[in-house]
Design an enzyme around this catalytic site. Structure first.
Site, PDB file in Angstrom:
ATOM      1  CD  GLU A 182      -2.943  -1.109   2.327  1.00 14.03           C
ATOM      2  OE1 GLU A 182      -2.888  -0.177   3.147  1.00 14.03           O
ATOM      3  OE2 GLU A 182      -3.779  -2.020   2.393  1.00 14.03           O
ATOM      4  CD  GLU A 363      -3.408  -5.549   4.030  1.00 13.23           C
ATOM      5  OE1 GLU A 363      -4.324  -4.782   4.399  1.00 13.23           O
ATOM      6  OE2 GLU A 363      -2.210  -5.281   4.134  1.00 13.23           O
TER       7      GLU A 363
HETATM    8  O1  IFM Z   1      -3.939  -2.849   9.224  1.00 12.73           O
HETATM    9  C1  IFM Z   1      -3.989  -2.353   7.930  1.00 12.73           C
HETATM   10  C2  IFM Z   1      -2.783  -2.815   7.126  1.00 12.73           C
HETATM   11  O2  IFM Z   1      -1.575  -2.460   7.719  1.00 12.73           O
HETATM   12  C3  IFM Z   1      -2.820  -2.194   5.749  1.00 12.73           C
HETATM   13  N1  IFM Z   1      -4.100  -2.392   5.121  1.00 12.73           N
HETATM   14  C4  IFM Z   1      -5.296  -2.099   5.870  1.00 12.73           C
HETATM   15  C5  IFM Z   1      -5.236  -2.800   7.218  1.00 12.73           C
HETATM   16  C6  IFM Z   1      -6.527  -2.498   8.021  1.00 12.73           C
HETATM   17  O3  IFM Z   1      -6.643  -1.133   8.229  1.00 12.73           O
END
Ligand code: IFM
Length: 459
Positions: A182, A363
């Protein structure tokens, strides 16, 4: 099309996991990040990161929380790997803490820090779990921030040197490497909006950092190819639909700018050698001859993180948009994020059409503020409904010909959730932070059943 918000509302109690129409090679796994779970922040020679210092500034993180101890995974990694095995996870995606292996970010290595990831990787392999290693999940060594951090162009080469060290050390056992997790969040929130470390709120700093992150990605891919020739390389992008908060035309413009900053500023230069037109004016000051070719090194897979649509409103600030909360007119997660599985399906389809790379969902998950119930467990039906609907949406995307090859849930454990500290829980395992006791939630058993059903389908 199948899974919509209505399915979630209609689901009576716990949806039953059933096998999805996905390829036999599809992988199920778990994602975490070093700073969010490891703890041991000042142990065995780890250097400070920007999050260590940021967390000590008053008012930056909810309840004054820090990642000093987090889930103490540094000491309890065996127990955590055992949980993954019990879950049936095939893949574990984790990040290396740059300041743990290079306390100053460059130069002297820290052998005790390097040893930790040896132990973790070996434990995973012993348990039949494939390690996927991400180089950067936001914990920049403070010593590099002191030199300007992502605003210093030299960081592209410091990052490539770090990538070489990691690939030399673990490339014999790790086959999948990601450069950044990210990049939009760590640059937009970290340098553009001041919501994340290092806490800068300035459009020019944001675009400068973004360009240097892109250069660092390209340099690292080049280095990884040379150092670990058999490895499969990717990057992890956060893609969310950007929605104007009202029907006003100015809000639509704001949502378009947010989309450029959030969804295209990294994947476009890295995969298509192009910057979003909306941002060229601010970027050109930093782009030198040959940069776009340096950035656009071919990669093998596209990591896609997705949670919910995000909302923008027009604003006079230099960024050209303001972040808005999800309107309250639809279903929300326990932390107020809009539930919209169709948006997930559409992002998968759009990303595949645009970048033409096999996608791994690196994710996806559900946050809530949870406590143990009277029976000592967590019956997280909201999370189960969310996961049910989102995995169905993934199946729908695959049915359109979108090449999605894996789904790695965020996250195994409740953990340090950046600016929200420990208040927001994303784990399928509850962590009692006072004792570090792990308590699998109902969603853990649900996800394990889904993985088993999937494996049974292809047995
Ligand atoms: O915890 C975060 C992660 O570090 C990056 N993506 C989103 C998750 C939830 O907010």
């Amino acid at each position: 099309m199948g899974s919509t918000e209505k399915d979630i509302e209609a689901a009576p109690g716990r949806p039953v996991p059933s096998a999805l129409a996905l390829p036999a090679s599809f992988k199920w796994g778990i994602s975490t990040a070093a700073y969010q779970i490891e703890g041991a922040a000042a142990e065995d020679g780890r250097g400070p990161s920007i999050w260590d210092l940021y967390g000590r500034q008053k008012g930056r993180i909810a309840n004054g929380d820090t990642g000093d101890v987090a889930c103490d995974h540094y000491h309890r990694y065996r127990e955590d790997v055992a949980l993954m095995r019990r879950l049936g996870a095939q893949v574990y995606r984790f990040s290396v803490a740059w300041p743990r292996v290079l306390p100053q970010g460059r130069g002297r290595t820290n052998s005790l820090g390097l040893d930790f990831y040896d132990r973790l990787i070996d434990e995973l392999l012993r348990n039949g779990i494939e390690p996927w290693l991400c180089l950067y999940h936001w914990d920049l060594p403070q010593a590099l921030d002191d030199l300007g951090g992502w605003q210093n162009r030299d960081i592209a080469l410091w990052f490539a040197d770090y990538a070489a060290l990691v690939a030399r050390r673990y490339g014999d056992r790790v086959r999948h490497f990601a450069t950044f997790n990210e990049p939009n969040v760590c640059t937009l929130f970290g340098y553009g909006m001041g919501w994340n470390a290092p806490g800068i709120a300035d459009r020019r700093s944001f675009l400068q950092a973004a360009h240097h992150v892109n250069l660092a990605h390209g340099e690292a891919v080049r280095t990884l190819r040379a150092t670990a020739p058999g490895a499969l390389l990717g990057a992890i992008y956060n893609r969310q639909k950007c929605v104007p908060v009202s029907a006003a035309p100015q809000d639509a413009v704001a949502a378009g700018i947010l989309d450029a900053c959030w969804n295209r500023l990294y994947a476009d230069p890295q995969c298509l050698a192009d910057y979003p037109p909306e941002l060229i004016d601010g970027l050109q000051e930093f782009v030198q001859a040959g940069d776009m070719a340096r950035i656009a090194q071919p990669i093998d897979w596209f990591g896609l993180n997705h949670y919910c649509p995000i909302y923008a409103r027009a604003d006079q600030n230099p960024l050209g948009f303001a972040w808005a909360d999800a309107p309250r007119d639809g279903p929300l997660t326990g932390v107020g994020w809009r539930i919209d599985p169709a948006a997930f399906r559409d992002e998968l389809i759009t990303a595949y059409r645009r970048y033409k790379l096999p996608i791994y969902v690196t994710e996806n998950g559900y946050g809530a503020n949870e406590t143990l119930d009277a029976s000592g467990g967590v019956n997280d039906v909201g999370r189960i409904s969310y996961l049910h609907a989102y995995t169905k949406a993934l199946e729908e995307a695959v049915a359109t010909g979108t090449d999605v090859q894996g789904y790695y849930l965020w996250s195994l454990l409740d953990n340090f959730e950046w600016g929200s500290g420990y208040a927001n829980r994303f784990g399928i395992v509850y962590v009692d932070y006072a004792t570090q006791r792990r308590v699998p939630k109902a969603s853990f058993e649900w996800f394990a059943e889904l993985i088993r059903a999937q494996q049974g389908r292809h047995a």
